[in-house]
Scaffold this motif. Structure first.
Motif, PDB file in Angstrom:
ATOM      1  N   LYS A 138       3.832  13.856 -11.060  1.00  0.00           N
ATOM      2  CA  LYS A 138       5.216  13.868 -10.570  1.00  0.00           C
ATOM      3  C   LYS A 138       5.515  12.582  -9.803  1.00  0.00           C
ATOM      4  N   TRP A 139       6.710  12.050 -10.016  1.00  0.00           N
ATOM      5  CA  TRP A 139       7.165  10.893  -9.255  1.00  0.00           C
ATOM      6  C   TRP A 139       7.808  11.384  -7.976  1.00  0.00           C
ATOM      7  N   ASP A 140       7.339  10.882  -6.853  1.00  0.00           N
ATOM      8  CA  ASP A 140       7.877  11.288  -5.559  1.00  0.00           C
ATOM      9  C   ASP A 140       8.007  10.055  -4.669  1.00  0.00           C
ATOM     10  N   LEU A 141       9.230   9.553  -4.540  1.00  0.00           N
ATOM     11  CA  LEU A 141       9.468   8.349  -3.744  1.00  0.00           C
ATOM     12  C   LEU A 141       9.196   8.574  -2.257  1.00  0.00           C
ATOM     13  N   LYS A 142       9.188   9.826  -1.820  1.00  0.00           N
ATOM     14  CA  LYS A 142       8.901  10.127  -0.409  1.00  0.00           C
ATOM     15  C   LYS A 142       7.481   9.733  -0.027  1.00  0.00           C
ATOM     16  N   GLN A 143       6.603   9.597  -1.008  1.00  0.00           N
ATOM     17  CA  GLN A 143       5.216   9.213  -0.730  1.00  0.00           C
ATOM     18  C   GLN A 143       5.131   7.846  -0.057  1.00  0.00           C
TER      19      GLN A 143
ATOM     20  N   ALA B 260       0.841  -1.207   0.000  1.00  0.00           N
ATOM     21  CA  ALA B 260       0.000   0.000   0.000  1.00  0.00           C
ATOM     22  C   ALA B 260       0.876   1.257   0.000  1.00  0.00           C
ATOM     23  N   GLN B 261       1.928   1.246   0.798  1.00  0.00           N
ATOM     24  CA  GLN B 261       2.826   2.419   0.828  1.00  0.00           C
ATOM     25  C   GLN B 261       3.473   2.619  -0.538  1.00  0.00           C
ATOM     26  N   GLY B 262       3.866   1.533  -1.200  1.00  0.00           N
ATOM     27  CA  GLY B 262       4.440   1.635  -2.536  1.00  0.00           C
ATOM     28  C   GLY B 262       3.445   2.153  -3.559  1.00  0.00           C
ATOM     29  N   LEU B 263       2.181   1.743  -3.425  1.00  0.00           N
ATOM     30  CA  LEU B 263       1.137   2.208  -4.342  1.00  0.00           C
ATOM     31  C   LEU B 263       0.887   3.709  -4.217  1.00  0.00           C
ATOM     32  N   LYS B 264       1.221   4.283  -3.069  1.00  0.00           N
ATOM     33  CA  LYS B 264       1.043   5.733  -2.879  1.00  0.00           C
ATOM     34  C   LYS B 264       1.898   6.522  -3.861  1.00  0.00           C
ATOM     35  N   ILE B 265       3.044   5.962  -4.253  1.00  0.00           N
ATOM     36  CA  ILE B 265       3.897   6.621  -5.253  1.00  0.00           C
ATOM     37  C   ILE B 265       3.151   6.699  -6.578  1.00  0.00           C
ATOM     38  N   LEU B 266       2.500   5.595  -6.958  1.00  0.00           N
ATOM     39  CA  LEU B 266       1.759   5.559  -8.222  1.00  0.00           C
ATOM     40  C   LEU B 266       0.543   6.482  -8.204  1.00  0.00           C
TER      41      LEU B 266
END
Length: 174
Positions: free
Chosen positions: A32-37, A18-24
């Protein structure tokens, strides 16, 4: 998998996914791509909901709907999801109002130099909770992952299951 509690692993995996899906989803909304998400609270989908729903559905698939462990996991999950979309979301909304008030006070003090005002160095975190749709999406993700995990566990004979079947009528060691 024999050495770690599969229910815990399932829940933690659901939280991570779920945390990884927040980036998408952040990219879909902003472009914008933001890995901090992946390390933020709030957002789509709710990792809180994904984790507790994965645990509850995994336990239910293994123990059955009438088992005490299923009841505990489900009630715990409902409380967490209610909190994520209720109290925590409202706290984030209050933080936004306080930050806006802070900005207005800073502007006001610039117009009236005799007004003494010391601006805070850091704003309050506004993205704390979830909208109901984010909680629902996280819960759906968690249920699917929990059921998949239980199904994978059932399809793979474990050492414990093999030991329990040895010596039972109709068991052969082919």
């Amino acid at each position: 998998m024999e050495k770690m509690n599969r229910g815990i692993l399932t829940a933690l995996s659901a939280i991570g996914i779920a945390q990884g899906l927040k980036i998408l989803t952040h990219n879909k909304l902003t472009g914008k791509w933001d890995l901090k998400q992946a390390f933020t609270t709030g957002g789509m989908p709710s990792s809180h909901s994904a984790g507790v729903a994965a645990l509850a559905s995994y336990v239910a698939a293994n123990k059955g709907w009438l088992h005490t462990e299923t009841s505990l996991a489900t009630v715990f999950g409902v409380i967490v999801m209610y909190d994520a979309q209720g109290i925590r979301r409202h706290t984030g909304e209050i933080a936004k109002l306080v930050n806006d008030l802070e900005d207005n006070m800073a502007k006001f003090s610039g117009e009236f130099p005799s007004f003494e005002y010391v601006e805070r160095e850091k704003e309050l975190n506004e993205l704390l909770g979830h909208q109901p749709v984010e909680v629902g999406a996280g819960a759906l993700l968690g249920v699917v992952l929990g059921l998949i995990s239980a199904k994978l566990e059932d399809s793979k004979p474990s050492k414990t299951k093999r030991l329990k079947t040895v010596g039972k009528p109709g068991y052969s060691r082919s």
